[in-house]
Design a protein around this motif. Structure first.
Motif, PDB file in Angstrom:
ATOM      1  N   VAL A  23       0.917  -1.513  -0.140  1.00 54.02           N
ATOM      2  CA  VAL A  23      -0.404  -0.204   0.144  1.00 54.02           C
ATOM      3  C   VAL A  23       0.939   1.125  -0.313  1.00 54.02           C
ATOM      4  N   LEU A  24       2.119   1.883  -0.826  1.00 57.21           N
ATOM      5  CA  LEU A  24       3.107   2.579  -0.770  1.00 57.21           C
ATOM      6  C   LEU A  24       3.579   3.134   0.399  1.00 57.21           C
ATOM      7  N   ALA A  62       2.384   6.584   0.756  1.00 62.08           N
ATOM      8  CA  ALA A  62       1.940   7.837   0.423  1.00 62.08           C
ATOM      9  C   ALA A  62       1.212   8.225   1.034  1.00 62.08           C
ATOM     10  N   GLY A  63       1.221   8.241   2.561  1.00 60.86           N
ATOM     11  CA  GLY A  63      -0.345   8.958   3.618  1.00 60.86           C
ATOM     12  C   GLY A  63      -0.622   8.889   4.485  1.00 60.86           C
ATOM     13  N   ALA A  64      -1.080   8.609   5.018  1.00 59.50           N
ATOM     14  CA  ALA A  64      -2.294   7.791   6.014  1.00 59.50           C
ATOM     15  C   ALA A  64      -2.874   6.666   5.528  1.00 59.50           C
ATOM     16  N   ILE A  66      -5.316   5.611   4.286  1.00 62.62           N
ATOM     17  CA  ILE A  66      -7.160   6.154   3.557  1.00 62.62           C
ATOM     18  C   ILE A  66      -7.860   4.986   4.827  1.00 62.62           C
ATOM     19  N   GLU A  67      -7.592   3.535   4.802  1.00 58.65           N
ATOM     20  CA  GLU A  67      -8.792   3.095   4.882  1.00 58.65           C
ATOM     21  C   GLU A  67      -8.707   2.481   6.594  1.00 58.65           C
ATOM     22  N   MET A  69      -8.868   5.277   8.417  1.00 58.33           N
ATOM     23  CA  MET A  69      -9.636   6.807   9.029  1.00 58.33           C
ATOM     24  C   MET A  69     -11.393   6.924   8.312  1.00 58.33           C
ATOM     25  N   TRP A  86       2.686  11.282  16.927  1.00 58.30           N
ATOM     26  CA  TRP A  86       4.219  11.810  16.456  1.00 58.30           C
ATOM     27  C   TRP A  86       4.967  12.676  16.958  1.00 58.30           C
ATOM     28  N   PHE A 103       6.968   8.389  -3.904  1.00 52.71           N
ATOM     29  CA  PHE A 103       5.635   9.528  -3.074  1.00 52.71           C
ATOM     30  C   PHE A 103       6.179   9.962  -1.366  1.00 52.71           C
ATOM     31  N   GLY A 106       1.094  13.259   1.947  1.00 55.24           N
ATOM     32  CA  GLY A 106      -0.012  13.393   3.450  1.00 55.24           C
ATOM     33  C   GLY A 106       0.349  13.539   4.692  1.00 55.24           C
ATOM     34  N   GLY A 107       0.628  12.157   5.430  1.00 52.38           N
ATOM     35  CA  GLY A 107       1.579  12.086   6.567  1.00 52.38           C
ATOM     36  C   GLY A 107       2.570  11.781   6.428  1.00 52.38           C
ATOM     37  N   GLU A 110       4.844  14.620   6.275  1.00 51.27           N
ATOM     38  CA  GLU A 110       4.401  15.495   7.185  1.00 51.27           C
ATOM     39  C   GLU A 110       6.001  14.559   7.964  1.00 51.27           C
ATOM     40  N   PRO A 129      -2.226  15.889  -0.650  1.00 45.13           N
ATOM     41  CA  PRO A 129      -3.845  15.590  -1.370  1.00 45.13           C
ATOM     42  C   PRO A 129      -4.875  15.463  -0.840  1.00 45.13           C
ATOM     43  N   GLU A 130      -5.033  15.507   0.684  1.00 47.57           N
ATOM     44  CA  GLU A 130      -5.654  15.939   1.663  1.00 47.57           C
ATOM     45  C   GLU A 130      -7.175  16.429   1.401  1.00 47.57           C
ATOM     46  N   LEU A 133      -9.934  14.383  -0.481  1.00 47.34           N
ATOM     47  CA  LEU A 133     -10.571  13.391   0.512  1.00 47.34           C
ATOM     48  C   LEU A 133     -11.287  14.335   1.408  1.00 47.34           C
TER      49      LEU A 133
HETATM   50  C1  HXC Z   1      -4.053   3.414   1.972  1.00 50.08           C
HETATM   51  C2  HXC Z   1      -3.277   3.334  -0.169  1.00 50.08           C
HETATM   52  C3  HXC Z   1      -2.715   4.897   0.516  1.00 50.08           C
HETATM   53  C4  HXC Z   1      -3.285   5.073   1.733  1.00 50.08           C
HETATM   54  C5  HXC Z   1      -2.343   3.867  -2.114  1.00 50.08           C
HETATM   55  N1  HXC Z   1      -3.232   3.414  -1.167  1.00 50.08           N
HETATM   56  N2  HXC Z   1      -2.418   5.251  -0.781  1.00 50.08           N
HETATM   57  N3  HXC Z   1      -4.282   2.901   0.957  1.00 50.08           N
HETATM   58  N4  HXC Z   1      -3.540   4.456   2.409  1.00 50.08           N
HETATM   59  N5  HXC Z   1      -2.870   6.701   1.681  1.00 50.08           N
HETATM   60  C6  HXC Z   1      -3.249   1.809  -1.514  1.00 50.08           C
HETATM   61  C7  HXC Z   1      -3.704   2.071  -3.129  1.00 50.08           C
HETATM   62  O1  HXC Z   1      -5.632   1.945  -1.934  1.00 50.08           O
HETATM   63  C8  HXC Z   1      -3.545   0.862  -3.656  1.00 50.08           C
HETATM   64  O2  HXC Z   1      -3.653  -1.117  -3.057  1.00 50.08           O
HETATM   65  C9  HXC Z   1      -2.403   0.391  -3.497  1.00 50.08           C
HETATM   66  O3  HXC Z   1      -1.753   1.279  -2.200  1.00 50.08           O
HETATM   67  C10 HXC Z   1      -1.060   1.107  -4.488  1.00 50.08           C
HETATM   68  O4  HXC Z   1      -2.271   2.360  -5.314  1.00 50.08           O
HETATM   69  P1  HXC Z   1      -1.963   2.507  -6.790  1.00 50.08           P
HETATM   70  O5  HXC Z   1      -3.492   3.946  -6.495  1.00 50.08           O
HETATM   71  O6  HXC Z   1      -2.671   1.363  -6.763  1.00 50.08           O
HETATM   72  O7  HXC Z   1      -1.000   3.600  -7.196  1.00 50.08           O
HETATM   73  P2  HXC Z   1      -0.743   4.003  -8.047  1.00 50.08           P
HETATM   74  O8  HXC Z   1      -1.618   4.196  -8.691  1.00 50.08           O
HETATM   75  O9  HXC Z   1       0.447   4.364  -8.893  1.00 50.08           O
HETATM   76  O10 HXC Z   1      -1.321   5.153  -7.598  1.00 50.08           O
HETATM   77  C11 HXC Z   1      -0.127   6.177  -6.699  1.00 50.08           C
HETATM   78  C12 HXC Z   1      -0.885   6.912  -5.560  1.00 50.08           C
HETATM   79  C13 HXC Z   1      -2.181   6.854  -5.019  1.00 50.08           C
HETATM   80  C14 HXC Z   1      -1.304   8.230  -6.103  1.00 50.08           C
HETATM   81  C15 HXC Z   1      -0.098   7.712  -4.135  1.00 50.08           C
HETATM   82  O11 HXC Z   1      -2.348   5.651  -4.735  1.00 50.08           O
HETATM   83  C16 HXC Z   1      -2.509   7.807  -4.556  1.00 50.08           C
HETATM   84  O12 HXC Z   1      -3.642   9.418  -4.768  1.00 50.08           O
HETATM   85  N6  HXC Z   1      -3.255   7.385  -2.971  1.00 50.08           N
HETATM   86  C17 HXC Z   1      -3.000   7.984  -1.561  1.00 50.08           C
HETATM   87  C18 HXC Z   1      -3.242   9.463  -1.886  1.00 50.08           C
HETATM   88  C19 HXC Z   1      -3.507  10.178  -0.637  1.00 50.08           C
HETATM   89  O13 HXC Z   1      -4.128  10.593  -0.607  1.00 50.08           O
HETATM   90  N7  HXC Z   1      -3.212  10.097   0.812  1.00 50.08           N
HETATM   91  C20 HXC Z   1      -2.928  11.064   1.688  1.00 50.08           C
HETATM   92  C21 HXC Z   1      -3.438  10.512   2.669  1.00 50.08           C
HETATM   93  S1  HXC Z   1      -4.660  11.543   3.918  1.00 50.08           S
HETATM   94  P3  HXC Z   1      -4.736  -2.009  -4.255  1.00 50.08           P
HETATM   95  O14 HXC Z   1      -5.373  -2.750  -2.486  1.00 50.08           O
HETATM   96  O15 HXC Z   1      -5.835  -1.602  -4.499  1.00 50.08           O
HETATM   97  O16 HXC Z   1      -3.486  -2.692  -4.724  1.00 50.08           O
HETATM   98  C22 HXC Z   1      -2.965  11.085   5.160  1.00 50.08           C
HETATM   99  C23 HXC Z   1      -3.675  12.760   5.947  1.00 50.08           C
HETATM  100  C24 HXC Z   1      -2.941  13.189   7.476  1.00 50.08           C
HETATM  101  O17 HXC Z   1      -2.398  11.352   4.493  1.00 50.08           O
HETATM  102  C25 HXC Z   1      -2.479  12.903   8.508  1.00 50.08           C
HETATM  103  C26 HXC Z   1      -1.683  12.759   9.358  1.00 50.08           C
HETATM  104  C27 HXC Z   1      -1.055  11.633   9.905  1.00 50.08           C
END
Ligand code: HXC
Length: 256
Positions: A23-24, A62-64, A66-67, A69, A86, A103, A106-107, A110, A129-130, A133
């Motif tokens: 999940v990156l 790739a962040g916190a 999401i599943e 949260m 933190w 990547f 997000g988190g 941070e 990218p939050e 969401l």
């Molecule tokens: C849960 C995640 C994830 C995340 C990626 N995955 N990021 N799962 N939480 N943050 C999972 C995907 O669901 C997928 O699972 C697998 O990792 C590979 O990701 P893909 O999307 O297939 O890869 P790709 O097409 O290369 O796209 C990469 C990406 C995209 C652009 C980084 O995954 C993405 O947009 N991820 C979310 C990024 C995000 O919004 N981050 C901020 C989160 S909020 P499967 O099972 O489908 O293979 C945050 C709040 C912080 O961080 C608060 C403080 C801690």
């Protein structure tokens, strides 16, 4: 026993590898707990002088998670208090270097911003990218970014949620060193070894004073710096450093 990280050392460098590639390296709470506990363990380990946090080729993180949260509520967040852990990162005294490939979103961004130095690949992808969401950064992103870039640039990036090219992060001083992706780890290790040769007590006193400058008034910061300057004179490394200078030889610092 860690489920989401691997920790090991190379000489006096303590390395934490984020290890949730499927999940990156999305950061669930258990993973953040493991990272912080390991940083604290390295911080207390006399054999370690510098720490590194790294991901893999595709992602630092790739962040916190999401599943995890998606079903949060204001009250569940209040009760879990997910950001307290933190805050413990800012209590770590030794240098921490983030190695960013791929990547850092997000988190994940941070987490890198909680480190003292960042070595990044030229094609690393930073961003918050939050907003896409329907939320916002929560582990200090708005504060770190604004202090680094000023409010206008910070608002532009966090409002739009668009990736920040590593070159821009470098230009704003968010990234210390920018290198080709295949050289990132090597460059970070080089930096870590260079720091590991420095007097550890000076490094921690400098770290405290520099981070304090972000929040304190100039006079309060200068007062803190002065006290830390005096404390350095309690160390054997001060005697060694100055003696080596007068004897025209390189110093050997022992961290005492
Ligand atoms: C849960 C995640 C994830 C995340 C990626 N995955 N990021 N799962 N939480 N943050 C999972 C995907 O669901 C997928 O699972 C697998 O990792 C590979 O990701 P893909 O999307 O297939 O890869 P790709 O097409 O290369 O796209 C990469 C990406 C995209 C652009 C980084 O995954 C993405 O947009 N991820 C979310 C990024 C995000 O919004 N981050 C901020 C989160 S909020 P499967 O099972 O489908 O293979 C945050 C709040 C912080 O961080 C608060 C403080 C801690």
């Amino acid at each position: 026993m860690s489920n989401y990280i691997r920790a090991f050392s190379q000489d006096d460098i303590g390395i934490i590898q984020l290890d949730r590639p499927e999940v990156l390296n999305a950061l669930n709470r258990e993973m953040v707990d493991e990272i912080v506990a390991q940083l604290e363990s390295f911080d207390q380990n006399n054999a370690i002088r510098v720490m590194i946090i790294k991901g893999n080729e595709k992602a630092f993180a790739a962040g916190a998670d999401i599943e995890e949260m998606v079903h949060s509520t204001p009250l569940s967040l209040e009760m879990v208090n997910p950001f307290a852990v933190w805050d413990r990162i800012s209590l770590i005294k030794k240098p921490i270097i983030a190695v960013v490939n791929g990547f850092a979103l997000g988190g994940g961004f941070e987490l890198a911003l909680h480190c003292d130095l960042i070595v990044a690949a030229e094609d690393a992808k930073f961003g918050f990218p939050e907003v896409k969401l329907g939320v916002m950064p929560g582990a200090g992103g708005t504060q770190f970014l604004t202090k680094a870039m000023g409010p206008r640039k910070a608002l532009e990036f966090i409002w739009l949620g668009e990736p920040m090219p590593a070159k821009i992060a470098y230009q704003f001083g968010i990234v210390n060193r920018l290198v080709a992706s295949e050289l990132v780890e090597e460059e970070a290790m080089r930096l870590a070894y260079q720091l590991a040769l420095q007097p550890p007590i000076s490094l921690r006193l400098i770290k405290e004073a520099v981070h304090a400058a972000v929040d304190l008034s100039l006079q309060d910061g200068k007062n803190l710096e002065r006290k830390n300057f005096y404390i350095a004179f309690a160390s054997e490394d001060q005697k060694e450093g100055m003696q080596a200078f007068t004897e025209k030889r390189p110093p050997t610092f022992r961290g005492m």
